[in-house]
Each structure stands twice: as C-alpha cells, then as structure tokens.
Design an enzyme around this catalytic site. Structure first.
Site, PDB file in Angstrom:
ATOM      1  N   GLY A  20       0.832  -1.211   0.000  1.00  0.00           N
ATOM      2  CA  GLY A  20       0.000   0.000   0.000  1.00  0.00           C
ATOM      3  C   GLY A  20       0.859   1.250   0.000  1.00  0.00           C
ATOM      4  N   ARG A  24       7.254   1.737   1.012  1.00  0.00           N
ATOM      5  CA  ARG A  24       7.531   0.298   1.147  1.00  0.00           C
ATOM      6  C   ARG A  24       8.008  -0.268  -0.189  1.00  0.00           C
ATOM      7  NH1 ARG A  24       8.269  -2.271   5.998  1.00  0.00           N
ATOM      8  NH2 ARG A  24       6.920  -1.252   7.476  1.00  0.00           N
ATOM      9  N   ARG A  43       2.325  11.324  -8.573  1.00  0.00           N
ATOM     10  CA  ARG A  43       1.638  11.395  -7.268  1.00  0.00           C
ATOM     11  C   ARG A  43       2.423  10.719  -6.144  1.00  0.00           C
ATOM     12  NH1 ARG A  43      -4.150  12.628  -7.360  1.00  0.00           N
ATOM     13  NH2 ARG A  43      -4.565  13.357  -9.447  1.00  0.00           N
ATOM     14  N   ARG A  87      -0.505  -8.613  -3.462  1.00  0.00           N
ATOM     15  CA  ARG A  87      -0.490  -7.542  -2.476  1.00  0.00           C
ATOM     16  C   ARG A  87       0.325  -7.985  -1.277  1.00  0.00           C
ATOM     17  NH1 ARG A  87      -2.115  -3.751   1.005  1.00  0.00           N
ATOM     18  NH2 ARG A  87      -3.452  -4.280   2.758  1.00  0.00           N
ATOM     19  N   SER A  90      -0.491  -4.911   5.320  1.00  0.00           N
ATOM     20  CA  SER A  90      -0.744  -5.163   6.735  1.00  0.00           C
ATOM     21  C   SER A  90      -2.247  -5.264   6.964  1.00  0.00           C
ATOM     22  CB  SER A  90      -0.144  -4.053   7.590  1.00  0.00           C
ATOM     23  OG  SER A  90      -0.752  -2.834   7.248  1.00  0.00           O
ATOM     24  N   ASP A 203      -1.955  -4.833  13.855  1.00  0.00           N
ATOM     25  CA  ASP A 203      -2.713  -4.386  15.030  1.00  0.00           C
ATOM     26  C   ASP A 203      -3.864  -5.363  15.286  1.00  0.00           C
ATOM     27  OD1 ASP A 203      -3.369  -2.637  12.502  1.00  0.00           O
ATOM     28  OD2 ASP A 203      -5.239  -2.806  13.607  1.00  0.00           O
ATOM     29  N   ARG A 216       7.246  -4.573  13.017  1.00  0.00           N
ATOM     30  CA  ARG A 216       6.544  -4.506  11.735  1.00  0.00           C
ATOM     31  C   ARG A 216       7.525  -4.769  10.594  1.00  0.00           C
ATOM     32  NH1 ARG A 216       4.132   0.866  11.350  1.00  0.00           N
ATOM     33  NH2 ARG A 216       3.402   0.431  13.439  1.00  0.00           N
TER      34      ARG A 216
END
Ligand code: HPA
Length: 234
Positions: A20, A24, A43, A87, A90, A203, A216
């Site tokens: 996402g 990353r 962008r 994908r 998280s 989470d 993470r």
C-alpha cells in the site's frame, strides 16, 4: 504511459508485488531487487522494476483503500499487461487466535465497499484468491518454515468506523481487516489474471495490541521473502 503510471511499455514486469505504502515499494526495491529502476513517481506512488534471483519483478505502491488501489491495478492490467499481482500489506486481526505479527494468506476478501454491489446490480460477488498462487504460496511457506494462516479477510472502506463494526465479520470467522484485497481479487477475476494478498498482522481489534515499528519491519521482511520466493517459481 497510462494516466497514473509513467512507465514506458515493457518497463513493468508481468509479476507485480503491491504494497500500500509507496515508501515500502522503495524499501523492497532497495533491499531485494538488483538493478532496480524507478519507473513511476506520479503522485509519489513509486513503482520499480528489477530482478530477484534473476527473475524480473516489479513493485508498485497502491495507496490506501479500494479507489486508489483499483486505479493502479486497472492500469497495470490494461495498459501494461500484468499477469500476476501479489499484495503485500498489513491488516488488523479480528480473532483472538490470530496474533500480532502473524502472516495471513487471504483466501477470500469480503467487503463493505459498494464496488461489487454496483457492478453486479445488487447481487453479491465473492472475491477470491487465485488458487494457483495460493497453493504455491502455501507450499513455499511450508518449505521456508514460515507459519501462515489461510482464510478470509474483510476489505473495508472505513478505517475509522463505529465501535464494534468489525464484530459481524469476526463472528463469521473472518481473520483480519484491511482495505484493498477485494478490489484486487475482483479486477483479477474480471481480467482473468492471478492475484493474492499476503498480509502481516500489525494491530489487533480484539486485544488492542499493535506492532512496534521494528517488529513490523521484521515480519514484513518474512512476508516479502515468502512472496518473492513464490513468484519466482512461475
Ligand atoms: N483497519 C483497516 N485496515 C487495516 C487495519 C485496520 O484496523 N490494520 C491494518 N490495516
């Protein structure tokens, strides 16, 4: 070039890993790819192509949520003829036995988005992972001794929702919540390509625990290695 991706034709590999967060994508390219080129900065949604163990792979940020993600997935498939999208993201756990840092392989992706209600005129479509990708990922996880949980996720449109909104999904065994997989699976079905979402639990909606940044990163690496080692088997 497509509207939101500046790559020339041929600059994006048939296999794309899709985090996402665009930073990353940069992290993955820097850490895992050889001879990576950055093909997109439009962008700030960074995209890279390079090689992993000799195989050409691209990494494309999707942004957060179904609208952003759908733009990139549509353009990757229709303009750049991408065949396989994984994908790597998280999610939040919805089950007490799904712990922080666990890796989830999303077999199906329910959604509270209206994307399929619209497309199917009020009827319901079941967004599902590519069996081939899922099977290869599962076998690779066994080989690497990486523990994974396979099951359903819910792709929500609303990060800050009402309290307890997630319990209906949890009651039906949905493992975790995220914001993109249902769109990727739906577009993959429409265009007959393969898609899968592999997610790390960052989470917990039941216990309210959350990963530290360091935790993470470490789990993210384990998930990435699983994704990379799987896609090079094609
Ligand atoms: N909600 C939606 N998406 C998420 C969450 C969450 O709690 N955690 C990680 N992605």
């Amino acid at each position: 070039m497509s509207i939101h991706i500046a790559a020339k034709l041929g600059e994006i590999a048939p296999t794309v890993l899709m985090p996402g967060d665009p930073l990353r994508a940069q992290y993955i390219a820097n850490k895992y790819l050889k001879d990576a080129i950055c093909y997109n900065q439009v962008r700030g949604m960074l995209g890279y192509t390079g090689t992993y163990k000799g195989k050409t792979i691209s990494i494309q940020g999707s942004g957060m949520g179904i609208p952003s993600c759908s733009i990139y997935v549509n353009e990757l498939i229709t303009a750049y003829k991408v065949q396989r999208i994984v994908r790597v993201g998280s999610c939040g756990s919805l089950q007490t036995d799904v712990k922080i840092r666990d890796i989830i392989v999303a077999q199906s992706a329910s959604t509270d988005s209206s994307l399929n209600e619209r497309a199917f005129h009020g009827k319901s479509f079941a967004p599902a992972a590519s069996f081939e990708l899922l099977l290869r990922t599962y076998k690779k996880a066994e080989e690497l001794k990486t523990k994974v949980r396979v099951g359903g996720v819910i792709s929500t449109d609303i990060f800050y929702d009402e309290p307890d909104f997630w319990k209906i999904w949890s009651n039906y065994g949905v493992l975790a919540i995220e914001m993109e997989a249902a769109a990727i699976y739906t577009l993959a079905a429409k265009h007959r390509i393969d898609a899968l979402a592999i997610l790390t639990v960052s989470d917990h909606l039941v216990t309210h625990e959350a990963c530290t940044a360091e935790e993470r990163e470490k789990t993210f690496d384990q998930m990435l290695e699983l994704a990379l080692e799987t896609v090079i088997t094609f």
